[in-house]
Design an enzyme around this catalytic site. Structure first.
Site, mmCIF file in Angstrom:
data_model
loop_
_atom_site.group_PDB
_atom_site.id
_atom_site.type_symbol
_atom_site.label_atom_id
_atom_site.label_comp_id
_atom_site.label_asym_id
_atom_site.label_seq_id
_atom_site.Cartn_x
_atom_site.Cartn_y
_atom_site.Cartn_z
ATOM 1 N N ARG A 55 0.833 -1.211 0.000
ATOM 2 C CA ARG A 55 0.000 0.000 0.000
ATOM 3 C C ARG A 55 0.866 1.260 0.000
ATOM 4 O O ARG A 55 0.530 2.265 -0.633
ATOM 5 C CB ARG A 55 -0.928 -0.014 1.213
ATOM 6 N N HIS A 110 0.495 4.289 -2.681
ATOM 7 C CA HIS A 110 0.229 5.664 -2.275
ATOM 8 C C HIS A 110 1.384 6.595 -2.644
ATOM 9 O O HIS A 110 1.171 7.792 -2.853
ATOM 10 C CB HIS A 110 -0.062 5.724 -0.776
ATOM 11 N N ASN A 120 -3.787 9.133 4.222
ATOM 12 C CA ASN A 120 -2.562 8.516 4.730
ATOM 13 C C ASN A 120 -2.391 8.608 6.239
ATOM 14 O O ASN A 120 -1.785 7.723 6.860
ATOM 15 C CB ASN A 120 -1.335 9.176 4.074
ATOM 16 N N HIS A 160 -6.369 -6.138 -2.445
ATOM 17 C CA HIS A 160 -7.285 -6.109 -1.307
ATOM 18 C C HIS A 160 -7.633 -7.507 -0.816
ATOM 19 O O HIS A 160 -8.531 -7.672 0.009
ATOM 20 C CB HIS A 160 -8.566 -5.344 -1.663
#
Length: 361
Positions: free
Chosen positions: A87, A91, A120, A221
Site C-alpha cells: 500500500r 500511495h 494517509n 485487497h
C-alpha cells in the site's frame, strides 16, 4: 595564492515529522457524500528508459538482497506489515510518481507533507522497514540507492512473501527521490474507498494505467485491513441494491465494529495470503468497500473479475506486470531528483566554496 569564497545554496526542502501509526487501510476520507475528487491535472507519464532490472549490479550489487532481508525480518515478526508495504508503494506512486515523497516528514517549512494527508494519516505503515533497509544500505554503499527504489523493492518482496513465493518478479530500478511532498495532493490523486467505477477508471487512466491494470491491482485487497469508517455506509444499504454487501458478511462485520474493533480484514477467507480469493469475494458481494463492489457495476469489469476468479495463475502474472507498470509512474531522474541520505529528509542545501587564483599566482 590568494583565495576568495562565495556561497551558492541550492533551494531544497527539508521535511521532518511524524511516524504513521500501524493501522493499515483506513483511507481517512471525510465522507462518501462529498463529491468525488477531481482527477489529477497531469496526464499519464510513461516509465523512462533510466529504469532497468539490475540497475545496482555494478554500484551496489547486494542492494536488492539487503532490502529483501529487511522486509523478511519485518514480515516474520508481523505478516501484516507486508500488506502495508504494498500500500505504501501504491500511495507513493499515485502522488507525484514513484519518488518516495510519501516518506518525507513535516518541517517548519512544510508542516503538511503527504503522510499527513487524509488518506494517509495514521493509516500507512512500513516506514520503519524502509528506514532499516536504508541504514543497512548506507553501511554497504552510501549515497547510491534511492529511497524510491527501496520502496519499490520492498513492495515486490512483500508481494513475494504474502503469496508464499508464487508471485515473484523483477522490479526495474534507477529512480531518484523527489524533493516535494504535499498533503493537499493526496485526496485529488488517491482513489477513495467510496469511489464509483467512473472515478476509479479516470484516476487510474490519468496515471497511465488501464482498466485492466485497475482491476488487476485491486486484487491487493485480498490482504490487509480496513477501518469500519471506510465502509459503515454499506452496512446501512438496502439489501435490494445489487452492489449491497452480502447479508452474512454485513452482520459479521457489524458485530465486530460495534464490539469495539475498529478494523476488519478485507478478505474474510484468506486474509494472510495474496491470492485471487478477492475476486471470488467480489462476485459473491463479500467485499467491504464501495470501490471494490463497483467492479460489478459494468459488464466489462465484471467479466475481468470472473476471469481472475477462474484463472488465478493468469491474475498472478498480470499482477506482476501491473506492479512494474505502476512503478514507472512519473519517475524522477538526476535532473529533478536526488539520492537522499535519509529517507525522511531531503538532502541539506549544499555549500560550495569557489577558489579564485590571484593575478600574481
Amino acid at each position: 595564492m590568494a583565495s576568495g569564497g562565495k556561497l551558492a545554496a541550492l533551494a531544497l526542502l527539508a521535511l521532518l515529522g511524524c511516524v504513521a501509526r500501524p493501522c493499515e487501510a483506513s483511507y481517512g476520507y471525510p465522507s462518501r457524500l462529498l463529491p468525488s475528487p477531481s482527477p489529477p491535472p497531469s496526464g499519464p507519464v510513461a516509465a523512462p528508459a533510466v529504469l532497468a532490472v539490475g540497475h545496482y549490479n555494478q554500484t551496489c550489487y547486494q542492494a536488492e538482497q539487503i532490502v529483501r532481508a529487511a522486509v523478511k525480518k519485518a514480515v516474520y515478526a508481523n505478516r501484516g506489515i507486508a500488506a502495508g508495504l504494498i500500500r505504501l508503494f501504491f500511495h507513493d506512486c499515485f502522488v507525484r510518481g514513484c519518488d518516495a515523497s510519501i516518506l518525507l516528514d513535516e518541517t517548519h517549512a512544510n508542516p503538511l507533507p503527504e503522510k499527513l494527508g487524509r488518506p494517509n494519516y495514521r493509516s500507512l505503515r512500513g516506514f520503519e522497514v524502509i528506514d532499516q533497509a536504508k541504514m543497512a544500505l548506507k553501511n554497504k554503499c552510501q549515497g547510491v540507492v534511492s529511497c524510491a527504489d527501496i520502496v519499490a523493492f520492498a513492495a515486490r518482496d512483500a508481494t513475494m512473501f504474502l503469496s508464499n513465493g508464487t508471485v515473484q518478479f523483477d522490479m526495474p530500478s534507477g529512480r531518484f527521490d523527489g524533493r516535494v511532498s504535499l498533503a493537499s495532493e493526496t485526496l485529488p490523486n488517491l482513489p477513495s474507498p467510496f469511489a464509483d467505477l467512473r472515478v476509479l477508471r479516470t484516476m487510474f487512466e490519468s496515471k497511465g494505467l488501464s482498466l485492466d491494470d485497475m482491476v488487476t491491482l485491486s486484487g491487493a485487497h485480498t490482504v490487509g485491513i480496513s477501518h469500519c469508517s471506510s465502509f459503515a455506509d454499506r452496512l446501512r444499504r438496502n439489501a435490494s441494491d445489487p452492489l449491497a454487501m452480502h447479508s452474512r458478511l454485513a452482520d459479521s462485520v457489524r458485530k465486530k465494529c460495534r464490539g469495539g474493533s475498529s478494523t476488519v480484514d478485507h478478505d474474510f477467507k484468506t486474509p494472510r495470503d495474496l491470492d485471487s480469493q478477492y475476486y471470488r469475494n467480489v462476485l459473491d458481494g463479500k467485499v467491504l468497500l464501495q470501490s471494490d463492489a463497483a467492479l460489478m457495476s459494468s459488464s466489462e469489469t465484471e467479466a475481468k473479475v470472473r476471469f481472475h476468479a477462474y484463472y488465478p495463475w493468469v491474475w498472478a502474472g498480470r499482477f506482476k506486470a501491473a506492479m512494474v507498470k505502476m512503478g514507472g509512474i512519473q519517475v524522477k531522474t538526476s535532473a529533478n531528483g536526488e539520492i537522499r541520505k535519509h529517507c525522511r529528509f531531503v538532502n541539506a542545501p549544499i555549500t560550495e566554496r569557489v577558489y579564485v587564483l590571484s593575478a600574481d599566482s
